[in-house]
Design an enzyme around this catalytic site. Structure first.
Site, short mmCIF file in Angstrom:
data_model
loop_
_atom_site.label_atom_id
_atom_site.label_comp_id
_atom_site.label_asym_id
_atom_site.label_seq_id
_atom_site.Cartn_x
_atom_site.Cartn_y
_atom_site.Cartn_z
N ASP A 1 -54.63 62.57 11.20
CA ASP A 1 -55.19 61.42 10.46
C ASP A 1 -56.68 61.26 10.75
O ASP A 1 -57.20 61.89 11.65
CB ASP A 1 -54.54 60.12 10.96
N LYS B 1 -55.34 59.29 6.72
CA LYS B 1 -54.64 58.03 6.55
C LYS B 1 -55.41 56.96 7.30
O LYS B 1 -55.54 56.99 8.51
CB LYS B 1 -53.26 58.17 7.20
N MET C 1 -55.78 46.23 13.01
CA MET C 1 -56.04 46.16 11.57
C MET C 1 -56.31 44.71 11.13
O MET C 1 -55.84 44.27 10.09
CB MET C 1 -54.84 46.72 10.78
N1 SAH Z 1 -51.41 54.16 16.43
C1 SAH Z 1 -52.69 53.53 16.65
C2 SAH Z 1 -52.89 52.34 15.76
C3 SAH Z 1 -52.95 52.69 14.31
S1 SAH Z 1 -53.30 51.30 13.32
C4 SAH Z 1 -52.80 53.11 18.11
O1 SAH Z 1 -51.83 53.17 18.85
O2 SAH Z 1 -53.89 52.76 18.53
C5 SAH Z 1 -55.03 51.42 13.10
C6 SAH Z 1 -55.73 50.32 13.86
O3 SAH Z 1 -55.79 50.64 15.23
C7 SAH Z 1 -57.17 50.12 13.48
O4 SAH Z 1 -57.31 49.36 12.30
C8 SAH Z 1 -57.68 49.36 14.67
O5 SAH Z 1 -57.27 48.03 14.65
C9 SAH Z 1 -56.96 50.07 15.79
N2 SAH Z 1 -57.76 51.15 16.36
C10 SAH Z 1 -57.48 52.44 16.40
N3 SAH Z 1 -58.44 53.14 17.04
C11 SAH Z 1 -59.35 52.23 17.44
C12 SAH Z 1 -60.56 52.30 18.17
N4 SAH Z 1 -61.06 53.46 18.62
N5 SAH Z 1 -61.25 51.17 18.40
C13 SAH Z 1 -60.78 49.98 17.95
N6 SAH Z 1 -59.63 49.85 17.27
C14 SAH Z 1 -58.93 50.96 17.01
#
Ligand code: SAH
Length: 513
Positions: free
Chosen positions: A40, A62, A177
Protein backbone atom coordinates in the site's frame (compact mmCIF):
# COMPACT_ATOMS: atom_id res chain seq x y z
CA UNK A 1 17.83 -14.57 12.92
CA UNK A 2 16.42 -15.70 9.58
CA UNK A 3 12.98 -17.15 8.89
CA UNK A 4 12.75 -19.58 6.05
CA UNK A 5 10.00 -18.40 3.73
CA UNK A 6 7.70 -20.97 2.12
CA UNK A 7 6.29 -20.99 -1.40
CA UNK A 8 2.55 -20.82 -1.95
CA UNK A 9 2.09 -19.06 1.36
CA UNK A 10 0.84 -15.52 1.91
CA UNK A 11 2.53 -13.47 4.63
CA UNK A 12 0.47 -10.56 5.90
CA UNK A 13 3.21 -8.34 7.18
CA UNK A 14 3.11 -5.09 9.14
CA UNK A 15 5.52 -2.54 7.67
CA UNK A 16 5.31 -0.27 10.71
CA UNK A 17 4.62 3.45 10.57
CA UNK A 18 7.45 4.62 8.29
CA UNK A 19 10.88 4.46 9.90
CA UNK A 20 12.41 1.34 8.29
CA UNK A 21 14.09 0.55 11.61
CA UNK A 22 10.67 -0.23 13.08
CA UNK A 23 9.95 -3.39 11.10
CA UNK A 24 10.38 -6.61 13.04
CA UNK A 25 13.32 -8.88 12.33
CA UNK A 26 10.85 -11.46 11.07
CA UNK A 27 9.23 -8.96 8.68
CA UNK A 28 12.60 -7.95 7.23
CA UNK A 29 13.71 -11.51 6.82
CA UNK A 30 10.49 -12.44 5.00
CA UNK A 31 10.73 -9.41 2.73
CA UNK A 32 14.29 -10.31 1.78
CA UNK A 33 13.17 -13.71 0.55
CA UNK A 34 9.77 -12.91 -0.95
CA UNK A 35 8.98 -13.52 -4.63
CA UNK A 36 6.06 -11.09 -4.81
CA UNK A 37 5.24 -8.12 -2.59
CA UNK A 38 1.86 -6.43 -2.76
CA UNK A 39 1.97 -3.13 -0.89
CA UNK A 40 0.00 0.00 0.00
CA UNK A 41 1.04 3.61 -0.11
CA UNK A 42 1.45 3.90 3.66
CA UNK A 43 4.45 1.61 3.28
CA UNK A 44 7.76 3.43 3.19
CA UNK A 45 9.25 2.55 -0.23
CA UNK A 46 12.66 2.34 1.44
CA UNK A 47 11.82 -1.08 2.84
CA UNK A 48 11.33 -2.36 -0.72
CA UNK A 49 15.07 -1.91 -1.23
CA UNK A 50 15.46 -5.08 0.84
CA UNK A 51 13.77 -7.21 -1.83
CA UNK A 52 15.87 -9.56 -3.89
CA UNK A 53 16.49 -8.16 -7.38
CA UNK A 54 14.19 -10.61 -9.14
CA UNK A 55 11.26 -10.06 -6.74
CA UNK A 56 8.14 -8.40 -8.12
CA UNK A 57 6.52 -5.56 -6.21
CA UNK A 58 2.93 -4.60 -6.93
CA UNK A 59 1.56 -1.30 -5.70
CA UNK A 60 -2.11 -1.39 -4.81
CA UNK A 61 -2.21 2.22 -3.63
CA UNK A 62 -4.68 2.11 -0.87
CA UNK A 63 -4.95 5.29 1.09
CA UNK A 64 -7.66 6.82 3.22
CA UNK A 65 -10.32 8.38 1.04
CA UNK A 66 -9.19 6.95 -2.24
CA UNK A 67 -8.78 3.39 -3.32
CA UNK A 68 -6.96 3.02 -6.58
CA UNK A 69 -7.66 -0.70 -6.56
CA UNK A 70 -10.89 -1.96 -5.01
CA UNK A 71 -10.48 -4.38 -2.11
CA UNK A 72 -12.10 -7.20 -4.10
CA UNK A 73 -9.41 -6.88 -6.73
CA UNK A 74 -6.67 -7.00 -4.13
CA UNK A 75 -8.25 -10.13 -2.69
CA UNK A 76 -8.40 -11.71 -6.13
CA UNK A 77 -4.79 -10.74 -6.84
CA UNK A 78 -3.64 -12.43 -3.63
CA UNK A 79 -5.38 -15.65 -4.55
CA UNK A 80 -4.07 -15.56 -8.12
CA UNK A 81 -0.47 -14.99 -7.06
CA UNK A 82 -0.62 -17.60 -4.30
CA UNK A 83 -1.68 -20.24 -6.82
CA UNK A 84 1.60 -19.68 -8.71
CA UNK A 85 3.54 -21.39 -5.96
CA UNK A 86 5.57 -18.32 -5.08
CA UNK A 87 6.02 -16.70 -1.68
CA UNK A 88 3.86 -13.62 -1.32
CA UNK A 89 4.02 -10.76 1.09
CA UNK A 90 0.98 -8.59 1.60
CA UNK A 91 2.67 -5.57 3.12
CA UNK A 92 0.58 -3.05 5.01
CA UNK A 93 1.45 0.12 6.89
CA UNK A 94 1.56 -0.16 10.68
CA UNK A 95 -0.05 -3.38 11.86
CA UNK A 96 -1.97 -5.34 9.22
CA UNK A 97 -4.94 -5.95 11.50
CA UNK A 98 -5.36 -2.42 12.82
CA UNK A 99 -7.78 -0.56 10.54
CA UNK A 100 -6.11 -2.30 7.63
CA UNK A 101 -8.87 -4.50 6.23
CA UNK A 102 -6.58 -7.49 6.60
CA UNK A 103 -9.53 -9.36 8.03
CA UNK A 104 -11.20 -9.39 4.62
CA UNK A 105 -8.02 -10.62 2.97
CA UNK A 106 -7.65 -13.34 5.57
CA UNK A 107 -11.25 -14.46 4.91
CA UNK A 108 -10.61 -14.62 1.19
CA UNK A 109 -7.44 -16.65 1.63
CA UNK A 110 -9.16 -18.94 4.10
CA UNK A 111 -12.03 -19.70 1.74
CA UNK A 112 -9.62 -20.30 -1.14
CA UNK A 113 -7.74 -22.79 1.04
CA UNK A 114 -4.54 -20.75 0.91
CA UNK A 115 -2.27 -20.86 3.94
CA UNK A 116 -1.12 -17.61 5.46
CA UNK A 117 0.86 -16.22 8.36
CA UNK A 118 0.49 -12.85 10.04
CA UNK A 119 3.47 -10.78 11.16
CA UNK A 120 2.36 -7.90 13.38
CA UNK A 121 3.74 -4.41 12.92
CA UNK A 122 4.07 -1.36 15.12
CA UNK A 123 0.83 0.48 14.71
CA UNK A 124 0.83 4.23 14.04
CA UNK A 125 -0.62 5.25 17.42
CA UNK A 126 2.09 3.48 19.40
CA UNK A 127 4.85 4.71 17.12
CA UNK A 128 3.64 8.31 16.90
CA UNK A 129 3.22 8.55 20.66
CA UNK A 130 6.79 7.35 21.14
CA UNK A 131 8.25 9.64 18.49
CA UNK A 132 6.38 12.62 19.94
CA UNK A 133 7.26 11.72 23.54
CA UNK A 134 3.63 11.20 24.62
CA UNK A 135 3.13 8.50 27.29
CA UNK A 136 -0.17 7.11 26.01
CA UNK A 137 -0.90 5.54 29.35
CA UNK A 138 0.27 7.01 32.61
CA UNK A 139 -0.38 6.15 36.21
CA UNK A 140 -2.96 8.46 37.82
CA UNK A 141 -3.74 10.13 34.49
CA UNK A 142 -4.92 7.53 32.04
CA UNK A 143 -5.14 3.83 32.47
CA UNK A 144 -6.89 2.95 29.26
CA UNK A 145 -6.16 3.55 25.62
CA UNK A 146 -8.75 3.47 22.86
CA UNK A 147 -7.94 3.16 19.16
CA UNK A 148 -10.67 4.72 17.03
CA UNK A 149 -11.17 5.41 13.38
CA UNK A 150 -12.47 8.80 12.45
CA UNK A 151 -13.05 8.19 8.83
CA UNK A 152 -15.99 6.53 7.31
CA UNK A 153 -14.74 3.82 5.10
CA UNK A 154 -15.14 4.96 1.49
CA UNK A 155 -17.02 1.75 0.72
CA UNK A 156 -19.23 2.33 3.74
CA UNK A 157 -18.64 -1.10 5.16
CA UNK A 158 -17.45 0.18 8.53
CA UNK A 159 -19.47 1.88 11.21
CA UNK A 160 -19.58 5.59 11.61
CA UNK A 161 -18.57 6.14 15.23
CA UNK A 162 -20.40 8.47 17.54
CA UNK A 163 -17.60 10.22 19.42
CA UNK A 164 -19.98 11.49 22.12
CA UNK A 165 -19.77 8.01 23.57
CA UNK A 166 -16.06 8.39 24.20
CA UNK A 167 -16.17 11.81 25.81
CA UNK A 168 -16.58 10.39 29.32
CA UNK A 169 -14.22 7.44 28.90
CA UNK A 170 -11.25 9.03 30.68
CA UNK A 171 -9.11 7.08 28.27
CA UNK A 172 -6.41 8.29 25.92
CA UNK A 173 -8.14 8.44 22.54
CA UNK A 174 -5.97 7.61 19.54
CA UNK A 175 -7.90 8.53 16.43
CA UNK A 176 -6.78 7.12 13.10
CA UNK A 177 -7.95 8.67 9.83
CA UNK A 178 -9.35 11.60 11.77
CA UNK A 179 -8.16 14.61 9.79
CA UNK A 180 -10.95 14.77 7.20
CA UNK A 181 -13.55 14.46 9.98
CA UNK A 182 -11.83 16.57 12.62
CA UNK A 183 -14.63 19.14 12.97
CA UNK A 184 -17.27 16.47 13.49
CA UNK A 185 -15.07 14.55 15.95
CA UNK A 186 -14.21 17.61 18.02
CA UNK A 187 -17.85 18.74 17.96
CA UNK A 188 -19.09 15.38 19.21
CA UNK A 189 -16.46 15.14 21.94
CA UNK A 190 -17.41 18.61 23.21
CA UNK A 191 -21.10 17.78 22.96
CA UNK A 192 -20.48 14.58 24.88
CA UNK A 193 -19.09 16.63 27.75
CA UNK A 194 -15.31 16.52 27.27
CA UNK A 195 -13.67 19.61 28.71
CA UNK A 196 -12.73 22.16 26.06
CA UNK A 197 -9.24 22.49 27.60
CA UNK A 198 -8.45 18.79 27.19
CA UNK A 199 -5.02 18.55 25.55
CA UNK A 200 -4.92 17.30 21.95
CA UNK A 201 -1.95 16.40 19.77
CA UNK A 202 -1.83 15.59 16.09
CA UNK A 203 1.22 13.83 14.72
CA UNK A 204 1.56 13.93 10.95
CA UNK A 205 3.86 11.54 9.06
CA UNK A 206 4.98 10.10 12.37
CA UNK A 207 8.46 8.50 12.51
CA UNK A 208 9.36 9.89 9.09
CA UNK A 209 11.98 12.60 8.95
CA UNK A 210 9.19 14.90 7.78
CA UNK A 211 7.19 14.30 11.00
CA UNK A 212 5.25 17.33 12.29
CA UNK A 213 3.42 17.72 15.58
CA UNK A 214 0.65 20.07 16.48
CA UNK A 215 -0.06 20.43 20.22
CA UNK A 216 -3.24 22.19 21.25
CA UNK A 217 -6.51 21.83 23.14
CA UNK A 218 -9.90 20.49 22.13
CA UNK A 219 -11.33 23.94 21.51
CA UNK A 220 -8.29 25.20 19.61
CA UNK A 221 -7.15 22.18 17.63
CA UNK A 222 -9.11 22.90 14.45
CA UNK A 223 -7.70 26.38 14.12
CA UNK A 224 -4.16 25.31 15.09
CA UNK A 225 -4.01 22.29 12.80
CA UNK A 226 -5.42 24.30 9.90
CA UNK A 227 -2.80 26.97 10.50
CA UNK A 228 -0.15 24.28 10.11
CA UNK A 229 -2.08 22.67 7.20
CA UNK A 230 -1.84 19.28 8.85
CA UNK A 231 -2.78 16.50 6.44
CA UNK A 232 -3.16 12.73 6.44
CA UNK A 233 -1.56 10.45 7.42
CA UNK A 234 -1.88 11.77 10.94
CA UNK A 235 -2.96 10.47 14.31
CA UNK A 236 -5.01 12.53 16.73
CA UNK A 237 -4.38 12.00 20.45
CA UNK A 238 -6.93 13.31 22.92
CA UNK A 239 -6.37 13.16 26.66
CA UNK A 240 -4.46 14.59 29.61
CA UNK A 241 -1.42 12.44 28.86
CA UNK A 242 -0.64 14.78 25.97
CA UNK A 243 0.39 17.34 28.60
CA UNK A 244 2.76 14.86 30.19
CA UNK A 245 4.81 14.66 27.04
CA UNK A 246 8.50 15.12 27.49
CA UNK A 247 9.58 18.69 26.93
CA UNK A 248 12.55 17.32 25.05
CA UNK A 249 11.14 16.21 21.71
CA UNK A 250 13.91 13.72 21.04
CA UNK A 251 12.98 12.99 17.45
CA UNK A 252 12.09 16.38 16.04
CA UNK A 253 15.03 18.01 17.80
CA UNK A 254 17.68 15.87 16.16
CA UNK A 255 20.42 18.15 14.79
CA UNK A 256 19.70 17.44 11.11
CA UNK A 257 15.95 16.94 11.51
CA UNK A 258 14.11 18.11 8.41
CA UNK A 259 17.29 18.92 6.51
CA UNK A 260 17.23 17.56 2.99
CA UNK A 261 20.62 16.22 2.01
CA UNK A 262 21.61 14.75 -1.33
CA UNK A 263 24.10 11.90 -1.31
CA UNK A 264 25.35 11.52 -4.88
CA UNK A 265 26.99 8.09 -4.66
CA UNK A 266 26.31 4.78 -6.31
CA UNK A 267 23.71 2.95 -4.26
CA UNK A 268 26.05 0.30 -2.92
CA UNK A 269 28.32 2.95 -1.49
CA UNK A 270 25.75 5.48 -0.37
CA UNK A 271 24.38 3.38 2.47
CA UNK A 272 26.86 4.17 5.19
CA UNK A 273 26.85 7.95 4.79
CA UNK A 274 23.07 8.01 4.43
CA UNK A 275 22.66 5.95 7.57
CA UNK A 276 24.88 8.26 9.58
CA UNK A 277 22.94 11.29 8.37
CA UNK A 278 19.58 9.65 8.99
CA UNK A 279 20.62 8.85 12.55
CA UNK A 280 20.80 12.61 13.03
CA UNK A 281 17.35 13.08 11.54
CA UNK A 282 18.26 14.14 8.00
CA UNK A 283 15.96 13.52 5.06
CA UNK A 284 18.47 11.83 2.78
CA UNK A 285 18.03 11.58 -0.97
CA UNK A 286 20.37 9.07 -2.53
CA UNK A 287 20.90 9.71 -6.20
CA UNK A 288 23.28 7.34 -7.97
CA UNK A 289 24.69 9.73 -10.58
CA UNK A 290 27.24 7.05 -11.31
CA UNK A 291 27.16 3.33 -11.01
CA UNK A 292 29.83 0.70 -10.78
CA UNK A 293 30.08 -1.86 -13.54
CA UNK A 294 32.42 -4.85 -13.57
CA UNK A 295 35.02 -4.35 -16.23
CA UNK A 296 38.18 -6.42 -16.40
CA UNK A 297 40.46 -8.23 -18.74
CA UNK A 298 40.50 -12.00 -18.22
CA UNK A 299 44.10 -12.37 -19.31
CA UNK A 300 45.41 -9.82 -16.83
CA UNK A 301 43.43 -11.55 -14.08
CA UNK A 302 44.97 -14.89 -15.02
CA UNK A 303 48.45 -13.35 -15.08
CA UNK A 304 48.03 -11.66 -11.74
CA UNK A 305 46.47 -14.68 -10.06
CA UNK A 306 49.15 -17.05 -11.31
CA UNK A 307 51.71 -14.91 -9.56
CA UNK A 308 49.58 -13.70 -6.68
CA UNK A 309 51.90 -14.88 -3.91
CA UNK A 310 54.78 -12.83 -5.34
CA UNK A 311 53.19 -9.52 -4.29
CA UNK A 312 54.41 -8.13 -1.02
CA UNK A 313 51.48 -5.72 -0.89
CA UNK A 314 47.99 -5.74 -2.30
CA UNK A 315 46.48 -2.27 -2.31
CA UNK A 316 42.73 -1.67 -2.51
CA UNK A 317 41.31 1.78 -3.26
CA UNK A 318 37.61 0.96 -2.82
CA UNK A 319 35.27 -1.59 -1.32
CA UNK A 320 33.98 -2.44 -4.81
CA UNK A 321 37.48 -3.48 -5.76
CA UNK A 322 37.77 -5.61 -2.62
CA UNK A 323 34.54 -7.51 -3.19
CA UNK A 324 35.16 -8.09 -6.89
CA UNK A 325 38.75 -9.18 -6.29
CA UNK A 326 37.80 -11.79 -3.71
CA UNK A 327 34.90 -13.05 -5.84
CA UNK A 328 37.26 -13.61 -8.74
CA UNK A 329 39.91 -15.16 -6.51
CA UNK A 330 37.34 -17.53 -5.09
CA UNK A 331 36.16 -18.51 -8.55
CA UNK A 332 39.76 -19.25 -9.54
CA UNK A 333 40.98 -21.09 -6.43
CA UNK A 334 38.09 -21.72 -4.01
CA UNK A 335 40.62 -21.13 -1.25
CA UNK A 336 41.49 -17.88 0.51
CA UNK A 337 44.99 -19.24 1.26
CA UNK A 338 45.88 -18.82 -2.39
CA UNK A 339 46.47 -15.15 -1.61
CA UNK A 340 49.71 -16.16 0.17
CA UNK A 341 51.30 -13.88 2.71
CA UNK A 342 50.83 -10.56 0.91
CA UNK A 343 50.10 -7.63 3.19
CA UNK A 344 47.05 -5.52 2.54
CA UNK A 345 46.77 -1.71 2.42
CA UNK A 346 43.60 0.29 1.82
CA UNK A 347 42.40 3.79 1.11
CA UNK A 348 39.58 4.54 3.54
CA UNK A 349 37.78 2.83 6.39
CA UNK A 350 34.98 1.42 4.25
CA UNK A 351 37.56 -0.31 2.07
CA UNK A 352 39.32 -1.67 5.16
CA UNK A 353 36.00 -2.95 6.48
CA UNK A 354 35.34 -4.73 3.19
CA UNK A 355 38.71 -6.48 3.59
CA UNK A 356 37.89 -7.42 7.19
CA UNK A 357 34.64 -8.95 5.95
CA UNK A 358 36.82 -11.48 4.16
CA UNK A 359 38.53 -12.24 7.50
CA UNK A 360 41.81 -10.69 6.43
CA UNK A 361 43.97 -8.20 8.22
CA UNK A 362 44.59 -4.69 6.92
CA UNK A 363 48.21 -3.79 7.68
CA UNK A 364 48.09 -0.20 6.54
CA UNK A 365 45.32 2.36 6.29
CA UNK A 366 46.25 6.04 6.53
CA UNK A 367 43.80 8.17 8.44
CA UNK A 368 43.22 10.44 5.47
CA UNK A 369 41.39 8.55 2.75
CA UNK A 370 43.16 9.48 -0.45
CA UNK A 371 45.81 8.09 -2.76
CA UNK A 372 48.52 10.55 -1.75
CA UNK A 373 48.15 9.70 1.90
CA UNK A 374 48.43 6.00 1.11
CA UNK A 375 51.49 6.57 -1.07
CA UNK A 376 53.08 8.57 1.80
CA UNK A 377 52.25 5.87 4.31
CA UNK A 378 53.66 3.02 2.20
CA UNK A 379 56.80 4.92 1.34
CA UNK A 380 57.35 5.79 5.02
CA UNK A 381 56.52 2.27 6.15
CA UNK A 382 59.37 0.53 4.35
CA UNK A 383 61.72 0.90 1.48
CA UNK A 384 59.79 -0.14 -1.59
CA UNK A 385 62.80 -0.65 -3.81
CA UNK A 386 61.91 -3.56 -6.11
CA UNK A 387 58.99 -4.55 -3.90
CA UNK A 388 56.08 -6.00 -5.90
CA UNK A 389 52.78 -4.23 -5.31
CA UNK A 390 49.40 -5.07 -6.77
CA UNK A 391 47.03 -2.15 -7.14
CA UNK A 392 43.39 -3.24 -7.35
CA UNK A 393 41.36 -0.32 -8.69
CA UNK A 394 38.59 0.96 -10.91
CA UNK A 395 39.17 2.71 -14.21
CA UNK A 396 39.80 6.07 -12.54
CA UNK A 397 41.84 7.72 -9.81
CA UNK A 398 44.73 5.29 -9.59
CA UNK A 399 47.33 7.29 -11.53
CA UNK A 400 48.68 9.23 -8.56
CA UNK A 401 49.17 6.14 -6.48
CA UNK A 402 50.65 4.17 -9.35
CA UNK A 403 53.13 6.90 -10.31
CA UNK A 404 54.24 7.74 -6.81
CA UNK A 405 54.83 4.12 -5.78
CA UNK A 406 56.71 3.47 -8.98
CA UNK A 407 58.66 6.72 -9.30
CA UNK A 408 59.29 7.72 -5.71
CA UNK A 409 59.17 4.32 -4.11
CA UNK A 410 60.76 2.49 -7.03
CA UNK A 411 58.37 -0.38 -6.47
CA UNK A 412 57.25 -2.78 -9.19
CA UNK A 413 53.58 -1.94 -9.48
CA UNK A 414 50.98 -3.97 -11.35
CA UNK A 415 47.57 -2.44 -11.85
CA UNK A 416 44.47 -4.59 -11.84
CA UNK A 417 41.43 -2.52 -12.88
CA UNK A 418 38.25 -4.46 -12.12
CA UNK A 419 35.40 -2.03 -12.65
CA UNK A 420 34.41 1.22 -14.26
CA UNK A 421 32.20 4.10 -13.26
CA UNK A 422 29.31 4.58 -15.64
CA UNK A 423 26.77 7.36 -15.77
CA UNK A 424 23.26 6.27 -14.76
CA UNK A 425 20.07 7.06 -16.57
CA UNK A 426 18.15 9.17 -14.07
CA UNK A 427 15.04 9.81 -16.13
CA UNK A 428 13.04 7.33 -14.04
CA UNK A 429 14.79 7.94 -10.74
CA UNK A 430 12.24 9.16 -8.19
CA UNK A 431 14.80 10.76 -5.91
CA UNK A 432 16.25 12.72 -8.79
CA UNK A 433 12.77 13.95 -9.70
CA UNK A 434 12.23 15.03 -6.10
CA UNK A 435 15.56 16.82 -6.15
CA UNK A 436 14.65 18.66 -9.37
CA UNK A 437 11.28 19.71 -8.04
CA UNK A 438 12.09 20.80 -4.53
CA UNK A 439 15.87 21.04 -4.26
CA UNK A 440 17.86 20.10 -1.17
CA UNK A 441 19.63 22.00 1.58
CA UNK A 442 22.96 20.48 0.80
CA UNK A 443 24.84 18.05 -1.47
CA UNK A 444 27.64 16.04 0.12
CA UNK A 445 30.48 15.16 -2.25
CA UNK A 446 32.68 12.27 -1.26
CA UNK A 447 34.92 12.12 -4.33
CA UNK A 448 35.93 14.00 -7.44
CA UNK A 449 34.13 11.54 -9.68
CA UNK A 450 30.82 12.26 -7.96
CA UNK A 451 31.43 15.99 -8.56
CA UNK A 452 32.00 15.41 -12.28
CA UNK A 453 28.91 13.29 -12.61
CA UNK A 454 26.76 15.68 -10.60
CA UNK A 455 27.83 18.56 -12.83
CA UNK A 456 26.99 16.56 -15.95
CA UNK A 457 23.56 15.49 -14.71
CA UNK A 458 22.51 18.89 -13.38
CA UNK A 459 23.96 21.31 -15.91
CA UNK A 460 20.62 22.14 -17.48
CA UNK A 461 18.74 22.36 -14.17
CA UNK A 462 17.32 25.67 -13.05
CA UNK A 463 16.59 25.71 -9.35
CA UNK A 464 13.79 27.96 -8.16
CA UNK A 465 15.02 30.93 -6.14
CA UNK A 466 16.27 29.98 -2.69
CA UNK A 467 16.46 26.30 -3.55
CA UNK A 468 20.02 26.31 -4.83
CA UNK A 469 21.80 23.63 -2.86
CA UNK A 470 24.94 24.24 -0.82
CA UNK A 471 27.94 21.99 -1.35
CA UNK A 472 29.91 20.10 1.27
CA UNK A 473 33.23 18.43 0.47
CA UNK A 474 34.85 15.44 2.14
CA UNK A 475 38.36 16.80 1.73
CA UNK A 476 41.03 18.73 -0.13
CA UNK A 477 40.96 16.68 -3.36
CA UNK A 478 37.21 16.87 -3.76
CA UNK A 479 37.31 20.62 -2.99
CA UNK A 480 39.86 21.13 -5.77
CA UNK A 481 37.47 19.55 -8.22
CA UNK A 482 34.54 21.64 -6.92
CA UNK A 483 36.61 24.79 -7.38
CA UNK A 484 37.47 23.76 -10.94
CA UNK A 485 33.75 23.71 -11.64
CA UNK A 486 33.19 27.05 -9.88
CA UNK A 487 31.05 25.44 -7.25
CA UNK A 488 31.16 27.35 -3.94
CA UNK A 489 32.15 25.15 -1.02
CA UNK A 490 30.01 25.69 2.08
CA UNK A 491 32.20 23.44 4.24
CA UNK A 492 35.05 20.99 3.95
CA UNK A 493 35.84 18.09 6.21
CA UNK A 494 39.31 18.45 7.80
CA UNK A 495 39.90 14.72 7.48
CA UNK A 496 38.71 12.81 4.43
CA UNK A 497 36.57 10.18 6.11
CA UNK A 498 32.84 9.75 6.54
CA UNK A 499 32.72 10.22 10.33
CA UNK A 500 34.54 13.52 10.12
CA UNK A 501 32.45 14.59 7.17
CA UNK A 502 29.28 14.03 9.17
CA UNK A 503 30.68 15.95 12.17
CA UNK A 504 31.47 18.84 9.82
CA UNK A 505 27.98 18.66 8.32
CA UNK A 506 26.48 18.88 11.82
CA UNK A 507 28.55 21.89 12.72
CA UNK A 508 27.69 23.60 9.42
CA UNK A 509 23.96 23.27 10.10
CA UNK A 510 24.38 24.24 13.76
CA UNK A 511 26.06 27.46 12.70
CA UNK A 512 23.61 28.30 9.93
CA UNK A 513 20.46 27.85 12.01
N1 SAH B 1 -2.69 -0.35 9.76
C1 SAH B 1 -2.26 0.99 10.04
C2 SAH B 1 -3.40 1.97 10.02
C3 SAH B 1 -4.03 2.10 8.68
S1 SAH B 1 -5.28 3.32 8.67
C4 SAH B 1 -1.56 1.03 11.39
O1 SAH B 1 -1.59 0.05 12.13
O2 SAH B 1 -0.94 2.03 11.69
C5 SAH B 1 -4.43 4.73 8.07
C6 SAH B 1 -4.25 5.74 9.16
O3 SAH B 1 -3.20 5.36 10.02
C7 SAH B 1 -3.84 7.11 8.68
O4 SAH B 1 -4.94 7.86 8.20
C8 SAH B 1 -3.30 7.71 9.95
O5 SAH B 1 -4.32 8.09 10.82
C9 SAH B 1 -2.58 6.52 10.54
N2 SAH B 1 -1.17 6.49 10.17
C10 SAH B 1 -0.53 5.56 9.48
N3 SAH B 1 0.79 5.86 9.36
C11 SAH B 1 0.96 7.02 10.01
C12 SAH B 1 2.09 7.84 10.27
N4 SAH B 1 3.31 7.54 9.82
N5 SAH B 1 1.92 8.96 10.99
C13 SAH B 1 0.70 9.30 11.45
N6 SAH B 1 -0.40 8.56 11.25
C14 SAH B 1 -0.27 7.44 10.53
Amino acid sequence: MTYRVQKGLVYLVGAGPGDPGLLSIKAKSILEQADVVIYDNLVNPKVLEWLKPEARSIFVGKSSGQHSIPQEEINALLVKEAKNDVSIVRLKGGDPLVFGRAGEEVDTLGSAGIHYEIVPGITAAIACAAYAGIPISQRNISSSIIFLTGHENPEKTSLNLDFKEYAKSNATLCIYMGIGQLKRIVGELLEGGLNKDTPVAIIENGTYVKQRSCFSTLSQIIEDSEAMSIKAPAIVFVGDVVNSRSQYTWFEEKPLFGKKILVPRPRKQAGELSQLLENYGADVLEVPFIDIQEDYNRDSITNVFTDITSYEWIVFTSSNGVDLFFDLLDKAYQDIRSIGLSQIATVGKATARAVRNHKLKVSLMPEVANSNALADALIEHQTLDNVKILLVTGDKNSDVLFKRLQDEGRAIVDRLPLYKNVRTDLSENENFQRFKESGVDCVLFTSSSTVHNYVEATKSLEFPKGLKPKFGSIGVKTSETLRKHNMPIAFESPKANLDNFVVETLSYFRNTK
